[in-house]
Design a protein around this motif. Structure first.
Motif, PDB file in Angstrom:
ATOM      1  N   VAL A   1      21.535  23.117  -6.778  1.00 14.56           N
ATOM      2  CA  VAL A   1      20.493  23.517  -5.834  1.00 14.56           C
ATOM      3  C   VAL A   1      19.109  23.280  -6.446  1.00 14.56           C
ATOM      4  N   ARG A   2      18.961  23.555  -7.748  1.00  9.66           N
ATOM      5  CA  ARG A   2      17.673  23.303  -8.399  1.00  9.66           C
ATOM      6  C   ARG A   2      17.365  21.802  -8.413  1.00  9.66           C
ATOM      7  N   LEU A   3      18.390  20.981  -8.622  1.00  8.25           N
ATOM      8  CA  LEU A   3      18.174  19.534  -8.582  1.00  8.25           C
ATOM      9  C   LEU A   3      17.740  19.094  -7.183  1.00  8.25           C
ATOM     10  N   LEU A   4      18.373  19.657  -6.135  1.00  6.73           N
ATOM     11  CA  LEU A   4      17.974  19.335  -4.765  1.00  6.73           C
ATOM     12  C   LEU A   4      16.563  19.826  -4.476  1.00  6.73           C
ATOM     13  N   ALA A   5      16.169  20.934  -5.107  1.00  4.30           N
ATOM     14  CA  ALA A   5      14.812  21.456  -4.911  1.00  4.30           C
ATOM     15  C   ALA A   5      13.776  20.479  -5.473  1.00  4.30           C
ATOM     16  N   TRP A   6      14.007  20.014  -6.703  1.00  2.82           N
ATOM     17  CA  TRP A   6      13.069  19.046  -7.291  1.00  2.82           C
ATOM     18  C   TRP A   6      13.097  17.733  -6.505  1.00  2.82           C
ATOM     19  N   SER A   7      14.274  17.356  -6.046  1.00  4.66           N
ATOM     20  CA  SER A   7      14.380  16.153  -5.214  1.00  4.66           C
ATOM     21  C   SER A   7      13.561  16.289  -3.937  1.00  4.66           C
ATOM     22  N   SER A   8      13.564  17.488  -3.346  1.00  2.60           N
ATOM     23  CA  SER A   8      12.802  17.700  -2.112  1.00  2.60           C
ATOM     24  C   SER A   8      11.303  17.586  -2.355  1.00  2.60           C
ATOM     25  N   VAL A   9      10.850  17.969  -3.552  1.00  4.44           N
ATOM     26  CA  VAL A   9       9.434  17.789  -3.896  1.00  4.44           C
ATOM     27  C   VAL A   9       9.106  16.304  -3.952  1.00  4.44           C
ATOM     28  N   GLY A  10       9.980  15.525  -4.588  1.00  3.31           N
ATOM     29  CA  GLY A  10       9.767  14.082  -4.628  1.00  3.31           C
ATOM     30  C   GLY A  10       9.780  13.457  -3.242  1.00  3.31           C
ATOM     31  N   GLN A  11      10.700  13.903  -2.390  1.00  2.00           N
ATOM     32  CA  GLN A  11      10.764  13.384  -1.022  1.00  2.00           C
ATOM     33  C   GLN A  11       9.504  13.741  -0.238  1.00  2.00           C
ATOM     34  N   ALA A  12       8.897  14.901  -0.536  1.00  2.00           N
ATOM     35  CA  ALA A  12       7.641  15.274   0.122  1.00  2.00           C
ATOM     36  C   ALA A  12       6.545  14.264  -0.190  1.00  2.00           C
ATOM     37  N   GLY A  13       6.570  13.717  -1.404  1.00  2.00           N
ATOM     38  CA  GLY A  13       5.597  12.685  -1.757  1.00  2.00           C
ATOM     39  C   GLY A  13       5.745  11.449  -0.893  1.00  2.00           C
ATOM     40  N   TYR A  14       7.002  11.037  -0.645  1.00  5.18           N
ATOM     41  CA  TYR A  14       7.224   9.881   0.230  1.00  5.18           C
ATOM     42  C   TYR A  14       6.734  10.167   1.647  1.00  5.18           C
ATOM     43  N   LEU A  15       6.939  11.398   2.125  1.00  2.00           N
ATOM     44  CA  LEU A  15       6.517  11.764   3.475  1.00  2.00           C
ATOM     45  C   LEU A  15       4.997  11.757   3.626  1.00  2.00           C
ATOM     46  N   LEU A  16       4.287  12.000   2.529  1.00  2.00           N
ATOM     47  CA  LEU A  16       2.823  11.999   2.591  1.00  2.00           C
ATOM     48  C   LEU A  16       2.227  10.597   2.671  1.00  2.00           C
ATOM     49  N   VAL A  17       2.987   9.599   2.222  1.00  3.92           N
ATOM     50  CA  VAL A  17       2.444   8.236   2.137  1.00  3.92           C
ATOM     51  C   VAL A  17       1.962   7.712   3.492  1.00  3.92           C
ATOM     52  N   PRO A  18       2.777   7.746   4.574  1.00  2.00           N
ATOM     53  CA  PRO A  18       2.290   7.198   5.840  1.00  2.00           C
ATOM     54  C   PRO A  18       1.128   7.983   6.441  1.00  2.00           C
ATOM     55  N   ILE A  19       1.072   9.304   6.183  1.00  2.00           N
ATOM     56  CA  ILE A  19      -0.062  10.080   6.703  1.00  2.00           C
ATOM     57  C   ILE A  19      -1.343   9.629   6.023  1.00  2.00           C
ATOM     58  N   ALA A  20      -1.269   9.409   4.691  1.00  2.73           N
ATOM     59  CA  ALA A  20      -2.432   8.877   3.986  1.00  2.73           C
ATOM     60  C   ALA A  20      -2.778   7.486   4.493  1.00  2.73           C
ATOM     61  N   ALA A  21      -1.747   6.678   4.786  1.00  2.05           N
ATOM     62  CA  ALA A  21      -1.981   5.315   5.271  1.00  2.05           C
ATOM     63  C   ALA A  21      -2.663   5.308   6.631  1.00  2.05           C
ATOM     64  N   ALA A  22      -2.451   6.358   7.428  1.00  4.57           N
ATOM     65  CA  ALA A  22      -3.071   6.434   8.754  1.00  4.57           C
ATOM     66  C   ALA A  22      -4.595   6.427   8.660  1.00  4.57           C
ATOM     67  N   ALA A  23      -5.148   6.868   7.530  1.00  7.43           N
ATOM     68  CA  ALA A  23      -6.599   6.888   7.362  1.00  7.43           C
ATOM     69  C   ALA A  23      -7.163   5.491   7.187  1.00  7.43           C
ATOM     70  N   TYR A  24      -6.332   4.559   6.731  1.00  5.15           N
ATOM     71  CA  TYR A  24      -6.804   3.213   6.451  1.00  5.15           C
ATOM     72  C   TYR A  24      -6.297   2.182   7.458  1.00  5.15           C
ATOM     73  N   SER A  25      -5.363   2.589   8.302  1.00  5.07           N
ATOM     74  CA  SER A  25      -4.707   1.655   9.202  1.00  5.07           C
ATOM     75  C   SER A  25      -5.370   1.630  10.573  1.00  5.07           C
ATOM     76  N   ASP A  26      -5.308   0.477  11.221  1.00  2.00           N
ATOM     77  CA  ASP A  26      -5.791   0.368  12.601  1.00  2.00           C
ATOM     78  C   ASP A  26      -4.772   0.938  13.581  1.00  2.00           C
ATOM     79  N   ASP A  27      -3.533   1.090  13.130  1.00  2.00           N
ATOM     80  CA  ASP A  27      -2.467   1.617  13.981  1.00  2.00           C
ATOM     81  C   ASP A  27      -1.965   2.923  13.374  1.00  2.00           C
ATOM     82  N   ALA A  28      -2.750   3.990  13.571  1.00  2.00           N
ATOM     83  CA  ALA A  28      -2.395   5.287  12.994  1.00  2.00           C
ATOM     84  C   ALA A  28      -1.109   5.829  13.599  1.00  2.00           C
ATOM     85  N   GLU A  29      -0.853   5.508  14.872  1.00  2.00           N
ATOM     86  CA  GLU A  29       0.363   6.009  15.523  1.00  2.00           C
ATOM     87  C   GLU A  29       1.617   5.475  14.836  1.00  2.00           C
TER      88      GLU A  29
END
Length: 520
Positions: free
Chosen positions: A335-363
């Motif tokens: 469970v602790r390994l899955l917890a740390w994994s979920s933190v890493g996965q949160a980083g991947y989820l943040l990438v497209p939101i950050a990209a929306a600031a620079y993209s012409d197609d935020a949707e």
């Protein structure tokens, strides 16, 4: 009498405008639009009241009523697919509303209700197997209350409703984490979760108050319009409000450096609640972050874009390195390994939101985040379902307890291997690979090449601990292997997540079609 009549006449005349004003404030409610969170909330109240009259031998019925309520709420999403619906709108302006059931709302509500339903299925067995009797009525009421708030949040289109929904989703979760009576680890986990969440809420409220002081409105669409024309004297106040609001929601998404509560909270909470927080809790944080940044503050993309890009890089790196460091600990917790994994996965989820600031197609960028969230929800809940199965005979739930699982339960071992390969982004987990490529392309298209490189390095780091766990499943067991009898609710959770993962791996393009958010 004439004197009394003369005195009453001005009172009556002054009451007429008040009556007219009150009539103008009365709004018609679109009950179908608000049906999914409303049904969950009503079933939660029914379960709490029924608990007073149901005997100890029939307490299990409360769990099945909760499961049925969540399933019914999910089915009520189907009539809403015809078109966007809004309610609680400003008088005379139907375009400014507090609640909107658009495509984005329905996709996130599907994720939330589906995640809560699977957590409920795991809870039915967990409550029965608990060493110390857990208060079932309170447990189901808290779970349904949190799910109702989580389902309300993606439909919120004003800052007040957004914060209320966020707290309705969070407050019951504190109690669920610490619901084990006399369990010190559970109480400590609940305290850490509570303190971090309260801090996040306080920071968010401060930021929202600054935004309101600058714009004079709480509605997201009006904030987006007015914040571009803020008076020069209020410009610094508005910028501070934007930054504080982002920091508050970064806490909710478990982004680094606001992630410290995650490992201990997941380990201390009942396992179904850890699964619920890993999926539904993230859906709440990321949907709120999307509404704040892309909908309410697009003109401040030069502020939140670089900030979220840096947070994404830091979060995925710390999460994956933290998971990798668990290898050095003897008999480390799954469970602790899955917890740390979920933190890493949160980083991947943040990438497209950050990209929306620079993209012409935020949707499209937002759609990439939602698509990745759906993939992550399905396979991560499946991994927690297998962990719940192993935890029935191995209460410590260490990684070493999974050695030789294929010899005792081939079905569970093959499913866990598939889920781990999906999280790693390797075939046959095509949906995991597809989701990672989608996020990677969003970063590249937005000109964030450096962030795409950081993501690629982290994907390689994550391969090590995902593959190590996968190979352990097929090794020869040490000692007498433990037999794993699979209860019907856990079987249902495994089948649902397995079928969804396999179906999406066969037709991954369906995810992008389904997550065409229509926010704009």
């Amino acid at each position: 009498m004439s004197t009394l009549a003369a005195m009453a006449q001005p009172l009556a005349s002054s009451a007429q405008p008040l009556t007219a004003t009150a009539a103008n404030l009365v709004q018609s409610v679109d009950w179908l639009a608000i049906a999914p969170p409303t049904v969950v909330a009503v079933v939660g109240l029914v379960v709490l009241v029924a608990d007073l009259f149901v005997g100890e031998q029939r307490k299990a019925l409360l769990g099945w009523v909760s499961v049925a309520g969540l399933a019914a709420a999910a089915l009520l999403l189907l009539p809403l697919l015809d078109g966007d619906r809004s309610t609680f709108c400003l008088t005379g302006d139907d375009a400014v509303c507090s609640y909107t059931a658009d495509r984005f709302t329905l996709v996130i509500q599907f994720l939330v209700l589906g995640g809560a339903l699977l957590a409920a299925l795991l809870s039915v067995t967990a409550l029965k197997d608990a060493d110390k009797r857990l208060p079932e009525g309170e447990y189901w009421f808290l779970l349904l209350s949190s799910a109702a708030g989580a389902a309300l949040l993606p439909a919120s289109r004003d800052l007040a409703t957004l914060i209320v929904a966020l707290e309705v989703a969070s407050l019951p979760a504190f109690a669920l984490v610490g619901i084990r009576p006399g369990d010190r680890k559970s109480s400590e986990a609940a305290l850490k979760f509570f303190l971090s969440s309260v801090t996040a809420t306080a920071v968010s409220l401060m930021g929202i108050s600054f935004v309101y002081a600058s714009t004079g409105t709480l509605y997201l669409t009006q904030v987006a319009d007015r914040i571009q024309h803020v008076d020069g004297q209020l410009h610094t106040l508005a910028q501070t409000g934007v930054v504080l609001t982002l920091v508050g929601f970064a806490f909710k998404t478990a982004a680094v450096p606001f992630h410290f509560w995650v490992p201990d909270t997941y380990v201390g909470a009942p396992l179904p609640i850890a699964a619920y927080l890993s999926v539904v809790g993230k859906a709440v944080g990321f949907s709120g972050l999307i509404l704040i940044t892309v909908v309410a503050l697009p003109s401040y993309a030069d502020v939140w874009g670089p900030a979220l890009a840096a947070l994404a890089a830091l979060t995925m790196t710390v999460g994956n390195v933290g998971a990798l460091r668990q290898q050095a600990t003897r008999a480390y917790s799954a469970v602790r390994l899955l917890a740390w994994s979920s933190v890493g996965q949160a980083g991947y989820l943040l990438v497209p939101i950050a990209a929306a600031a620079y993209s012409d197609d935020a949707e499209r960028s937002v759609g990439s985040t939602v698509a990745y969230a759906l993939m992550y929800a399905a396979v991560n809940l499946g991994a927690f379902a297998v962990a719940a199965l192993v935890g029935r005979t191995r209460t410590a739930n260490r990684i070493t307890d999974y050695r030789g699982l294929y010899a005792t339960n081939p079905f569970a071992a093959l499913l866990l291997a598939f889920f781990l390969l999906c999280l790693a982004g390797l075939p046959p987990g095509i949906i995991g690979l597809f989701a990672k490529v989608t996020v990677f392309s969003a970063a590249v298209d937005a000109g964030l090449g450096w962030l795409a490189v950081v993501m690629a390095v982290n994907v390689v780091i994550a391969l090590f601990y995902y593959l190590q766990w996968t190979t352990l499943l097929f090794r020869a067991p040490e000692g007498e292997p433990a037999a794993h009898r699979v209860p019907a609710p856990v079987t249902a959770a495994l089948v649902l997540t397995g079928v969804l993962g396999l179906a999406l791996s066969g037709a991954p393009q369906l995810v992008l079609r389904f997550t065409d958010t229509g926010l704009f």
